[in-house]
Design a protein around this motif. Structure first.
Motif, PDB file in Angstrom:
ATOM      1  N   ARG B  30       0.493  -1.387  -0.038  1.00  0.00           N
ATOM      2  CA  ARG B  30      -0.188   0.525   0.257  1.00  0.00           C
ATOM      3  C   ARG B  30       1.149   1.040  -0.108  1.00  0.00           C
ATOM      4  NH1 ARG B  30      -4.262   1.783   5.071  1.00  0.00           N
ATOM      5  NH2 ARG B  30      -5.308   3.655   3.611  1.00  0.00           N
ATOM      6  N   TYR B  31       1.734   0.923   0.956  1.00  0.00           N
ATOM      7  CA  TYR B  31       3.085   2.441   0.723  1.00  0.00           C
ATOM      8  C   TYR B  31       4.086   2.510   0.264  1.00  0.00           C
ATOM      9  CZ  TYR B  31       0.117   3.063   5.109  1.00  0.00           C
ATOM     10  OH  TYR B  31      -1.318   3.902   6.053  1.00  0.00           O
ATOM     11  N   MET B  32       4.242   3.652  -0.517  1.00  0.00           N
ATOM     12  CA  MET B  32       5.662   4.016  -1.598  1.00  0.00           C
ATOM     13  C   MET B  32       5.935   5.020  -0.952  1.00  0.00           C
ATOM     14  SD  MET B  32       4.517   2.418  -4.883  1.00  0.00           S
ATOM     15  CE  MET B  32       6.028   1.978  -5.390  1.00  0.00           C
ATOM     16  N   TYR B  33       6.774   5.054  -1.094  1.00  0.00           N
ATOM     17  CA  TYR B  33       8.000   6.823  -0.417  1.00  0.00           C
ATOM     18  C   TYR B  33       9.046   6.612  -1.425  1.00  0.00           C
ATOM     19  CZ  TYR B  33       5.969   4.167   3.750  1.00  0.00           C
ATOM     20  OH  TYR B  33       5.660   4.032   5.167  1.00  0.00           O
ATOM     21  N   TRP B  34       9.632   7.882  -1.650  1.00  0.00           N
ATOM     22  CA  TRP B  34      10.686   8.195  -2.485  1.00  0.00           C
ATOM     23  C   TRP B  34      11.475   9.600  -1.438  1.00  0.00           C
ATOM     24  CZ3 TRP B  34      12.490   7.546  -6.847  1.00  0.00           C
ATOM     25  CH2 TRP B  34      12.046   6.735  -7.515  1.00  0.00           C
ATOM     26  N   TYR B  35      12.798   8.486  -1.545  1.00  0.00           N
ATOM     27  CA  TYR B  35      13.858   9.474  -0.636  1.00  0.00           C
ATOM     28  C   TYR B  35      14.541  10.173  -1.116  1.00  0.00           C
ATOM     29  CZ  TYR B  35      11.989   7.424   3.376  1.00  0.00           C
ATOM     30  OH  TYR B  35      11.367   6.952   4.689  1.00  0.00           O
ATOM     31  N   ARG B  36      15.639  10.519  -0.646  1.00  0.00           N
ATOM     32  CA  ARG B  36      17.226  11.325  -1.505  1.00  0.00           C
ATOM     33  C   ARG B  36      18.582  10.950  -0.481  1.00  0.00           C
ATOM     34  NH1 ARG B  36      17.684  17.236  -3.353  1.00  0.00           N
ATOM     35  NH2 ARG B  36      19.728  16.698  -3.377  1.00  0.00           N
ATOM     36  N   GLN B  37      19.034  10.685  -1.284  1.00  0.00           N
ATOM     37  CA  GLN B  37      20.311  10.414  -0.281  1.00  0.00           C
ATOM     38  C   GLN B  37      21.566  11.461  -0.188  1.00  0.00           C
ATOM     39  OE1 GLN B  37      21.970   6.629  -0.206  1.00  0.00           O
ATOM     40  NE2 GLN B  37      22.877   6.335   1.857  1.00  0.00           N
ATOM     41  N   ASP B  38      21.744  11.836   0.258  1.00  0.00           N
ATOM     42  CA  ASP B  38      23.560  12.605   0.203  1.00  0.00           C
ATOM     43  C   ASP B  38      24.154  12.460   0.978  1.00  0.00           C
ATOM     44  OD1 ASP B  38      21.001  14.858  -1.024  1.00  0.00           O
ATOM     45  OD2 ASP B  38      22.104  14.628  -2.074  1.00  0.00           O
ATOM     46  N   PRO B  39      25.586  12.635   1.218  1.00  0.00           N
ATOM     47  CA  PRO B  39      26.611  12.946   1.554  1.00  0.00           C
ATOM     48  C   PRO B  39      26.042  13.367   3.165  1.00  0.00           C
ATOM     49  CG  PRO B  39      27.757  12.905  -0.047  1.00  0.00           C
ATOM     50  CD  PRO B  39      26.024  13.205  -0.484  1.00  0.00           C
ATOM     51  N   GLY B  40      25.861  13.383   4.534  1.00  0.00           N
ATOM     52  CA  GLY B  40      25.899  13.889   5.291  1.00  0.00           C
ATOM     53  C   GLY B  40      24.803  13.715   6.246  1.00  0.00           C
ATOM     54  N   HIS B  41      23.889  13.755   5.041  1.00  0.00           N
ATOM     55  CA  HIS B  41      22.118  13.654   5.848  1.00  0.00           C
ATOM     56  C   HIS B  41      21.288  12.024   5.860  1.00  0.00           C
ATOM     57  CE1 HIS B  41      22.039  18.418   5.253  1.00  0.00           C
ATOM     58  NE2 HIS B  41      23.109  18.024   3.830  1.00  0.00           N
ATOM     59  N   GLY B  42      21.994  11.591   5.582  1.00  0.00           N
ATOM     60  CA  GLY B  42      21.487   9.985   5.140  1.00  0.00           C
ATOM     61  C   GLY B  42      19.965  10.359   4.019  1.00  0.00           C
ATOM     62  N   LEU B  43      19.284   9.921   5.111  1.00  0.00           N
ATOM     63  CA  LEU B  43      18.393   9.617   3.682  1.00  0.00           C
ATOM     64  C   LEU B  43      16.714  10.809   4.450  1.00  0.00           C
ATOM     65  CD1 LEU B  43      18.765   6.575   3.656  1.00  0.00           C
ATOM     66  CD2 LEU B  43      17.962   6.504   1.970  1.00  0.00           C
ATOM     67  N   ARG B  44      16.878  11.371   3.509  1.00  0.00           N
ATOM     68  CA  ARG B  44      15.627  11.925   3.110  1.00  0.00           C
ATOM     69  C   ARG B  44      14.474  11.923   3.398  1.00  0.00           C
ATOM     70  NH1 ARG B  44      18.479  18.063   2.635  1.00  0.00           N
ATOM     71  NH2 ARG B  44      19.447  16.653   1.158  1.00  0.00           N
ATOM     72  N   LEU B  45      12.922  12.456   3.318  1.00  0.00           N
ATOM     73  CA  LEU B  45      12.099  11.678   2.820  1.00  0.00           C
ATOM     74  C   LEU B  45      11.369  13.127   1.560  1.00  0.00           C
ATOM     75  CD1 LEU B  45       9.544   9.807   2.535  1.00  0.00           C
ATOM     76  CD2 LEU B  45       8.849  10.552   4.708  1.00  0.00           C
ATOM     77  N   ILE B  46      11.073  12.933   0.382  1.00  0.00           N
ATOM     78  CA  ILE B  46      10.223  14.033  -0.419  1.00  0.00           C
ATOM     79  C   ILE B  46       9.161  13.576  -0.292  1.00  0.00           C
ATOM     80  CG2 ILE B  46      10.517  14.742  -2.343  1.00  0.00           C
ATOM     81  CD1 ILE B  46      13.308  12.925  -3.193  1.00  0.00           C
ATOM     82  N   HIS B  47       8.483  12.996  -0.741  1.00  0.00           N
ATOM     83  CA  HIS B  47       6.850  12.252  -0.675  1.00  0.00           C
ATOM     84  C   HIS B  47       7.199  11.300  -0.380  1.00  0.00           C
ATOM     85  CE1 HIS B  47       5.049  16.339  -2.498  1.00  0.00           C
ATOM     86  NE2 HIS B  47       6.185  16.185  -3.158  1.00  0.00           N
ATOM     87  N   TYR B  48       5.241  10.268   0.348  1.00  0.00           N
ATOM     88  CA  TYR B  48       4.937   9.207   0.111  1.00  0.00           C
ATOM     89  C   TYR B  48       3.433   9.521  -0.382  1.00  0.00           C
ATOM     90  CZ  TYR B  48       2.712  10.811   4.469  1.00  0.00           C
ATOM     91  OH  TYR B  48       2.374  11.416   5.968  1.00  0.00           O
TER      92      TYR B  48
END
Lengths: 110, 112
Positions: B30-48
């Motif tokens: 049911r659930y889907m997510y988009w994350y971006r990964q950048d050095p020093g920031h881990g994974l950050r949620l964009i939209h879900y």
């Protein structure tokens, strides 16, 4: 702003040693705490997870310790192996959102 | 990778151009997510998304839009790409609220 703070940023241990990675959170609405392991060029993979009603969970060489009152949790890797060298992320989940720490790059020396 | 396919795997695009990344799942989660990964920031949620046509913003949603017209597909669109959107983008899926998410292999996007 939901936050999960992870330390250290990088960690070097000798083969056979214990690796310890720590995380702290602020939002008491978090109710699920997974750890992910990521190898270069791959997506994060679930390693082990814990709910806040349990103080410790062990799976093989990997153990999560959870301190609800301090809002802290940690990953212990016993008998660390070179194959454990990867980036580790702690995370915390509310009903819909998974928030990640900044990651720890673990290097296990042979 | 838990039946998740991201496409393309690599893309180089010019500043100001639109870009669409696709996530396709075969798990019927049911659930889907988009994350971006950048050095020093881990994974950050964009939209879900918590269902077909049900989406919500994450921590870093500015400059991104999403659409989910079918259970299996979740699209991330950069309307006008900027250099700050150079990153590795990960799609993830989850069976239900309050459980773990499973990640795809990632898409490396470079905006020049």
């Amino acid at each position: 702003q939901q936050q999960v703070k992870q330390s250290p940023q990088s960690l070097i241990v000798q083969k056979g040693g214990i690796s310890i990675i720590n995380c702290a959170y602020e939002n008491t609405a978090f109710d699920y705490f997974p750890w992910y392991q990521q190898f270069p060029g791959k997506g994060p993979a679930l390693l082990i997870a814990i709910r806040p009603d349990v103080s410790e969970k062990k799976e093989g060489r990997f153990t999560i310790s959870f301190n609800k009152s301090a809002k802290q949790f940690s990953l212990h890797i016993m008998d660390s192996q070179p194959g454990d060298s990867a980036t580790y992320f702690c995370a915390a989940l509310t009903s819909r959102q998974l928030t990640f720490g900044s990651g720890t790059q673990l290097t296990v020396l042979p | 990778d838990a039946g998740i396919t991201q496409s393309p795997r690599h893309k180089v695009t010019e500043t100001g151009t639109p870009v669409t990344l696709r996530c396709h799942q075969t798990e019927n989660h049911r659930y889907m997510y988009w994350y971006r990964q950048d050095p020093g920031h881990g994974l950050r949620l964009i939209h879900y998304s918590y269902g077909v046509k049900d989406t919500d913003k994450g921590e870093v949603s500015d400059g991104y839009s999403v659409s989910r017209s079918k259970t299996e597909d979740f699209l991330l669109t950069l309307e006008s790409a900027t250099s700050s959107q150079t990153s590795v983008y990960f799609c993830a899926i989850g069976r239900q609220a309050g459980t773990e998410a499973f990640f795809g292999q990632g898409t490396r996007l470079t905006v020049v």
